[in-house]
Write an enzyme that holds these catalytic residues in place. Structure first.
Site, PDB file in Angstrom:
ATOM      1  N   SER A  39       0.858  -1.178   0.000  1.00  0.00           N
ATOM      2  CA  SER A  39       0.000   0.000   0.000  1.00  0.00           C
ATOM      3  C   SER A  39       0.902   1.239   0.000  1.00  0.00           C
ATOM      4  O   SER A  39       1.872   1.309   0.760  1.00  0.00           O
ATOM      5  CB  SER A  39      -0.884  -0.014   1.253  1.00  0.00           C
ATOM      6  OG  SER A  39      -1.652   1.157   1.320  1.00  0.00           O
ATOM      7  N   ARG A  70     -13.155  -3.114  -4.546  1.00  0.00           N
ATOM      8  CA  ARG A  70     -13.711  -3.421  -3.227  1.00  0.00           C
ATOM      9  C   ARG A  70     -14.948  -2.558  -2.919  1.00  0.00           C
ATOM     10  O   ARG A  70     -15.625  -2.775  -1.920  1.00  0.00           O
ATOM     11  CB  ARG A  70     -12.634  -3.269  -2.147  1.00  0.00           C
ATOM     12  CG  ARG A  70     -11.676  -4.449  -2.097  1.00  0.00           C
ATOM     13  CD  ARG A  70     -10.528  -4.221  -1.155  1.00  0.00           C
ATOM     14  NE  ARG A  70      -9.668  -5.391  -1.016  1.00  0.00           N
ATOM     15  CZ  ARG A  70      -9.890  -6.409  -0.205  1.00  0.00           C
ATOM     16  NH1 ARG A  70     -10.959  -6.418   0.561  1.00  0.00           N
ATOM     17  NH2 ARG A  70      -9.046  -7.428  -0.148  1.00  0.00           N
ATOM     18  N   ASN A  87     -10.230 -12.459  -3.502  1.00  0.00           N
ATOM     19  CA  ASN A  87     -10.148 -11.164  -4.187  1.00  0.00           C
ATOM     20  C   ASN A  87      -9.256 -11.289  -5.435  1.00  0.00           C
ATOM     21  O   ASN A  87      -9.646 -10.913  -6.554  1.00  0.00           O
ATOM     22  CB  ASN A  87      -9.548 -10.143  -3.193  1.00  0.00           C
ATOM     23  CG  ASN A  87      -9.481  -8.732  -3.723  1.00  0.00           C
ATOM     24  OD1 ASN A  87     -10.311  -8.329  -4.518  1.00  0.00           O
ATOM     25  ND2 ASN A  87      -8.492  -7.974  -3.289  1.00  0.00           N
ATOM     26  N   ILE A 110      -2.561  -4.995  -4.143  1.00  0.00           N
ATOM     27  CA  ILE A 110      -1.426  -5.401  -3.308  1.00  0.00           C
ATOM     28  C   ILE A 110      -1.041  -6.834  -3.674  1.00  0.00           C
ATOM     29  O   ILE A 110       0.117  -7.155  -3.845  1.00  0.00           O
ATOM     30  CB  ILE A 110      -1.775  -5.299  -1.803  1.00  0.00           C
ATOM     31  CG1 ILE A 110      -2.069  -3.842  -1.422  1.00  0.00           C
ATOM     32  CG2 ILE A 110      -0.606  -5.835  -0.970  1.00  0.00           C
ATOM     33  CD1 ILE A 110      -2.450  -3.656   0.046  1.00  0.00           C
ATOM     34  N   SER A 111      -2.047  -7.699  -3.782  1.00  0.00           N
ATOM     35  CA  SER A 111      -1.837  -9.127  -4.110  1.00  0.00           C
ATOM     36  C   SER A 111      -0.590  -9.664  -3.394  1.00  0.00           C
ATOM     37  O   SER A 111       0.399  -9.986  -4.049  1.00  0.00           O
ATOM     38  CB  SER A 111      -1.769  -9.352  -5.622  1.00  0.00           C
ATOM     39  OG  SER A 111      -1.026  -8.365  -6.306  1.00  0.00           O
TER      40      SER A 111
END
Ligand SMILES: Nc1ncnc2c1ncn2[C@@H]1O[C@H](COP(=O)(O)OS(=O)(=O)O)[C@@H](OP(=O)(O)O)[C@H]1O
Ligand SMILES: Nc1ncnc2c1ncn2[C@@H]1O[C@H](COP(=O)(O)OP(=O)(O)O)[C@@H](O)[C@H]1O
Length: 208
Positions: A39, A70, A87, A110-111
């Site tokens: 992030s 999201r 996600n 972000i994964s």
């Protein structure tokens, strides 16, 4: 959340207009540019800059941004490990559809887990999943703290924040790694140029 297929008695329906026809129509090859990183590392900024760069070159792209998704598609998911996995799986499937449509899909999430990113890679034809690692040190991201979330995480007000008390697993074999140059962050425009050059070299920006 289970990812085991539950549907039975289902059949694949082929349509006469296929991926090659669509690619020819819009003069480019569909692919997925998957931007991963902490992030605040600059994923969304790069995604927008790359989108602009491709647009100016006459190429069609579409951004799938983790934060934005999201608000809709993934609004039922939180940040525990299985939710993050689901996600990424969903966004992998959606980006595969965009690539199949002939679009250059830019996914910025972000994964954090390697296996989830690798699972997305496995969904795409060889060479058409381009993993871009925003390799910014945690200190840089935390210093930026554009959303104030690191401060909340350090204060224990957000639990399981990536990089603080939740893991980030860096890629082992990404196509492009972006990092500080002598302690200075390259501009978003320079980074976008680097990714666009990669796409040009690999033949994604024209068809055939
Ligand atoms: N616990 C925790 N950990 C990490 N990030 C958090 C968390 N809670 C909220 N946020 C905000 O959610 C954005 C990340 O969403 P993603 O869908 O990209 O995350 S993930 O890929 O499922 O890990 C992320 O956006 P970016 O800053 O753009 O990365 C944050 O704004
Ligand atoms: N290349 C860059 N150089 C300097 N600052 C940047 C760069 N890319 C992003 N930033 C800044 O860093 C902060 C976080 O960027 P953002 O794109 O929102 O990151 P992420 O999507 O990874 O959370 C923003 O304030 C943004 O302006």
């Amino acid at each position: 959340m289970s990812t085991v297929a539950n549907s039975t008695n289902i059949f694949w329906h082929e349509c006469p207009v296929g991926k090659l026809d669509r690619q020819k129509l819009i003069n480019q090859r569909g692919c997925v540019v998957w931007i991963t990183g902490l992030s605040g590392s600059g994923k969304s900024t790069l995604a927008c800059s790359l989108g602009r760069e491709l647009h100016s070159r006459g190429n069609l792209s579409y951004i799938l941004d983790g934060d934005n998704l999201r608000h809709g598609l993934n609004m039922d998911l939180g940040f525990k490990a299985e939710d993050r996995t689901e996600n990424i799986r969903r966004v992998g499937e959606v980006s595969k559809l965009f690539a199949d449509a002939g679009v250059i899909c830019i996914a910025s999430l972000i994964s954090p887990y390697r296996k989830d990113r690798d699972a997305c890679r496995a969904m795409l034809p060889d060479g058409s999943f381009i993993e871009v690692f925003m390799n910014m040190p945690l200190e840089v991201c935390e210093e930026r703290d554009s959303k104030g979330l690191y401060k909340l995480a350090r204060a224990g007000k957000i639990k399981g924040f990536t990089g603080i008390d939740d893991p980030y697993e860096p890629p082992l074999n990404c196509e492009i790694e972006l990092q500080l140059d002598n302690g200075i962050c390259p501009t978003p425009l320079a980074m976008a140029g680097q990714v666009a050059s990669y796409l040009e070299d690999k033949g994604f920006l024209h068809y055939p």
